[in-house]
Design a protein around this motif. Structure first.
Motif, PDB file in Angstrom:
ATOM      1  N   SER B 108      29.442  34.903  37.440  1.00  0.00           N
ATOM      2  CA  SER B 108      30.650  35.684  37.650  1.00  0.00           C
ATOM      3  C   SER B 108      30.314  37.026  38.268  1.00  0.00           C
ATOM      4  N   VAL B 109      31.156  37.474  39.135  1.00  0.00           N
ATOM      5  CA  VAL B 109      30.991  38.812  39.687  1.00  0.00           C
ATOM      6  C   VAL B 109      32.324  39.529  39.611  1.00  0.00           C
ATOM      7  N   LEU B 110      32.196  40.823  39.447  1.00  0.00           N
ATOM      8  CA  LEU B 110      33.375  41.663  39.281  1.00  0.00           C
ATOM      9  C   LEU B 110      33.611  42.402  40.585  1.00  0.00           C
ATOM     10  N   LEU B 111      34.787  42.239  41.136  1.00  0.00           N
ATOM     11  CA  LEU B 111      35.089  42.918  42.389  1.00  0.00           C
ATOM     12  C   LEU B 111      36.067  44.048  42.164  1.00  0.00           C
ATOM     13  N   GLY B 112      35.808  45.125  42.840  1.00  0.00           N
ATOM     14  CA  GLY B 112      36.714  46.255  42.745  1.00  0.00           C
ATOM     15  C   GLY B 112      37.896  46.058  43.661  1.00  0.00           C
TER      16      GLY B 112
END
Lengths: 342, 342
Positions: B108-112
């Motif tokens: 998972s990656v968190l995008l702004g």
DNA sequence: GACATCAGGTTACACGTGTAACGGTTACTC
DNA sequence: GAGTAACCGTTACACGTGTAACCTGATGTC
């Protein structure tokens, strides 16, 4: 049934540039030229319009993986976050950086803590072939940095002192926070100083250096100044115990780790009948607005980080020419805000 | 010079599986079989060891782009964060999710927040060919959802009511927060109720529904109950103005939007000589520990979100069989914690 | 000895993209 | 009217992987 929703069947494969080419009646190369604006005067305006219309109609979106495979590089910047409870200081920092990086042509993603060790984590990041990695929590090993470099990462930034060989160091020296707080308490004539140490293991990375800085400031003030670490769980019961220890040890100054812990300590000290600041002077850190709501108003160490724009520029320079940027760089500026609690 | 650092030259290309194969003296296919553990009994233990040693020696890391290109799918889950200042509730939620998703084989990656509109953002996400997208801030358009689906995204989760067609809705109905607060104030016999509205535009997404919920609760209590929105900038001056308005309007109950704003309001009310809770009963939200440090202790609406594990399982089900999960799901549970301020 | 079985690999292709190198018209020049 | 330049595209290849299909000896089996 849902004819207007036109949800695709089990797996209608995503359209490719070849599909666009076929629909527009041109070659795939032309599609690429048009959609990337890389056709000098090579393609007529009419053809461009046809291609764009076809792409639009199909909902074509290029495949980032294929693109990076072909190009051999990626405009990806990995921000590896801490697993500590981040305060508003850090989250603002992230936000600013994520805001600024696109202006330099990068796309940034924030990654959480990865299961497994640091070397595994570095391998996982390396798979993405990022242009740069900013590891904003300490722990990355020299081997991890080598893995990244060998897989094509142009720049690796890592947090803290001592620097990891091969990486640029972003220095946010927490010792300065403790030192500033204790220097202020000394200035107020305090000699027996307590330092709140949060029990949360995620905060140990900050708490340790802050205590070390406090000790260093005390030592440089000469003999007779004592520094006593005081563990504090983030509960009211634990705070009451801390207040008791303050009284028993006869502490006349207290550095509260940060404003939240200091607020907790302040309430406990008052409930124990100790006068702040007369009996015990108290200093927090973070300069939260909330800490000014208590009485007495809380003195605090304010920390500032550079704007995202500035750091984004640094990252860009490091990517384009890794040797052109210095190996270490101090980011944090501290400043003591004296109020009524000290 | 730096012979032991062995920093590569300007651009030593990253090692590929072909390099590993050459070094190990086997074919590239064998390398793939070994490193992916996909060789049933096809490769002897001796050869496997050779391959592993070669990969290790070269620091080989597979190219995620090439792999996803070949496989046609990605174990990527995109968490699209809010641009609002996130509280500890949300950050804990993110953390739990990022923790749990790897156990289901996702990264998972968190995008702004992305510059440009929502459709541009959706296109940017679609380029990554994620397995799922969790958009935890409202705004994603139906067209954006279609773009994602057409590019192969199996599941799209979006926040709020009304649901976006084609996407699963994660419902965190902020109206319930306002409703719970006002219901409690009514129970305490209050009839003229103020609702703090933060000026921060990033919070409007929460503040609006909370106010609506407050109004709904007041309306269902019959005539004679009034609800008055009170703007509040996050400063002490603004809070003083708010306290004045409270007095002028003769408000006997106040919902403070959340604990931080409520703390600010509490201090201002007290400084203005108003008694809490006698003259004005006050309720916050978030149930922060800090809010219990003030006197009187702050009543608060506590919100709870499901554990990351539970939501990760939901995401996994939605990816494997999009039709098997319900279209909407309420995540948030609210509970009023009554203390001394109301 | 002919034939099947099997362990232990290898060959060959496809995935979607960017771009260097290469046409084929048409218009313009001497 | 032959040469040439400008215009507008196309062909062909490479990027790094995963895997189905194929091969090649060695070992049993009748």
């Amino acid at each position: 049934m849902n004819s207007d929703h036109d949800l695709p069947g089990p797996a209608a494969p995503p359209p490719t540039s070849a599909d666009v080419a076929k629909l527009a009646g041109v070659s795939r190369a032309t599609v690429s030229f048009v959609l990337n604006n890389t056709a000098g005067g090579r393609v007529s305006e009419q053809t461009r319009a046809k291609v764009r219309a076809a792409a639009d109609r199909l909902g074509y979106v290029p495949h980032a993986g294929a693109r990076s495979l072909r190009a051999g590089r990626t405009g990806l910047v990995l921000l590896v976050g801490s697993d500590a409870p981040i305060g508003s200081l850090f989250s603002g920092f992230y936000r600013g950086l994520q805001d600024a990086l696109p202006r330099y042509g990068y796309t940034s993603v924030l990654l959480g803590p990865t299961p497994g060790g640091w070397n595994d984590a570095a391998r996982a990041w390396a798979e993405l072939r990022p242009a740069a990695v900013l590891c904003l929590t300490p722990g990355l090993t020299p081997e991890g940095v080598r893995t990244l470099h060998r897989s094509g990462t142009r720049a690796v930034f890592t947090l803290g002192v001592p620097p990891v060989p091969g990486a640029h160091a972003l220095i946010m020296d927490q010792r300065e926070v403790g030192a500033a707080a204790v220097a202020h308490l000394l200035e107020r004539g305090r000699r027996r100083i307590g330092v709140v140490m949060p029990a949360d293991p995620g905060l140990a990375l900050f708490a340790g250096p802050r205590l070390a800085g406090a000790r260093a400031a005390a030592a440089s003030a000469g003999v007779g100044v004592t520094v006593e670490p005081l563990p504090l769980d983030y509960t009211e019961e634990s705070a009451a115990e801390l207040a008791d220890r303050c009284r028993e040890s006869g502490l006349d100054g207290l550095f509260g780790y940060n404003d939240e812990y200091a607020m907790l300590a302040l309430r406990a000290l008052q409930d124990a009948g100790l006068d702040v600041p007369r009996t015990t002077a108290l200093v927090g850190a973070d300069d939260l607005l909330l800490a000014r709501l208590l009485r007495p108003r809380l003195s605090s160490v304010r920390m500032r980080l550079p704007a995202g724009e500035e750091l984004a520029a640094l990252v860009d320079r490091a990517v384009t020419d890794p040797d052109a940027v210095p190996a270490g760089r101090n980011l944090m500026a501290v400043e003591l805000i004296a109020r009524d609690s000290s």
